[in-house]
Design a protein around this motif. Sequence first.
Motif, PDB file in Angstrom:
ATOM      1  N   SER A 146       0.827  -1.214   0.000  1.00  0.00           N
ATOM      2  CA  SER A 146       0.000   0.000   0.000  1.00  0.00           C
ATOM      3  C   SER A 146       0.858   1.261   0.000  1.00  0.00           C
ATOM      4  N   GLU A 149       2.305   1.704  -3.482  1.00  0.00           N
ATOM      5  CA  GLU A 149       1.306   2.192  -4.437  1.00  0.00           C
ATOM      6  C   GLU A 149       1.004   3.667  -4.222  1.00  0.00           C
ATOM      7  N   ARG A 150       0.958   4.116  -2.956  1.00  0.00           N
ATOM      8  CA  ARG A 150       0.730   5.539  -2.680  1.00  0.00           C
ATOM      9  C   ARG A 150       1.890   6.384  -3.191  1.00  0.00           C
ATOM     10  N   LYS A 152       3.936   5.614  -5.626  1.00  0.00           N
ATOM     11  CA  LYS A 152       3.887   5.573  -7.080  1.00  0.00           C
ATOM     12  C   LYS A 152       2.827   6.553  -7.607  1.00  0.00           C
ATOM     13  N   GLU A 153       1.663   6.559  -6.973  1.00  0.00           N
ATOM     14  CA  GLU A 153       0.583   7.463  -7.385  1.00  0.00           C
ATOM     15  C   GLU A 153       0.987   8.923  -7.147  1.00  0.00           C
ATOM     16  N   SER A 154       1.638   9.185  -6.028  1.00  0.00           N
ATOM     17  CA  SER A 154       2.084  10.540  -5.723  1.00  0.00           C
ATOM     18  C   SER A 154       3.105  11.018  -6.753  1.00  0.00           C
ATOM     19  N   THR A 155       4.021  10.138  -7.123  1.00  0.00           N
ATOM     20  CA  THR A 155       5.035  10.482  -8.139  1.00  0.00           C
ATOM     21  C   THR A 155       4.359  10.750  -9.473  1.00  0.00           C
ATOM     22  N   ARG A 156       3.416   9.910  -9.836  1.00  0.00           N
ATOM     23  CA  ARG A 156       2.696  10.074 -11.096  1.00  0.00           C
ATOM     24  C   ARG A 156       1.942  11.402 -11.101  1.00  0.00           C
ATOM     25  N   SER A 157       1.278  11.755 -10.002  1.00  0.00           N
ATOM     26  CA  SER A 157       0.535  13.013  -9.914  1.00  0.00           C
ATOM     27  C   SER A 157       1.473  14.203 -10.015  1.00  0.00           C
ATOM     28  N   GLU A 160       2.606  14.649 -13.631  1.00  0.00           N
ATOM     29  CA  GLU A 160       1.525  15.180 -14.471  1.00  0.00           C
ATOM     30  C   GLU A 160       1.351  16.677 -14.225  1.00  0.00           C
TER      31      GLU A 160
END
Length: 163
Positions: A146, A149-150, A152-157, A160
Amino acid sequence: MTMDEIIGFVEGLDGVLAIRPGPDDGSPEISWGDTYFFHSPDGVVPPATQPFATIVTKNYPGDESSRLDRPDAFRVNVAAGKESFRHWTGHAPRQPVVDDDPGAADVVQAHPVYGSLGWLAVVNPGRRTDTAVRELLRTAHRLARSRHERRKESTRSSEEGEG
């Protein structure tokens, strides 16, 4: 449970990277023979991330109370979260521990050094703790996944938002 059984069990969980330091990999000699488990689907040690579980085979400076200098002694250390910590110890991680024997075998208890951070430990897990150790390792793995994944999502955001 043997160390090999524990390593095999954890390596069977998705995305696990097991690091086993040895003389030919540049790791510090004190870590040789120990095992560190990370959630890393890409097979690379994540930067600035602690393992979610470890197996240690010897005393470390400042961490001698488990008496791992005994023959065939080892300790499984697990970051299984506050809820699991409270379940097994009866108190919150930062509360002081009283009357535990960190060297007691086959007992789930607060880690003698990192218990205040919510880590649990079992010296020479056996029949009494086999099921508990497996469940604690599953929980620690789930929590590590978890966090991964958080991040990874933070890096992706963030990426962007730069465009």
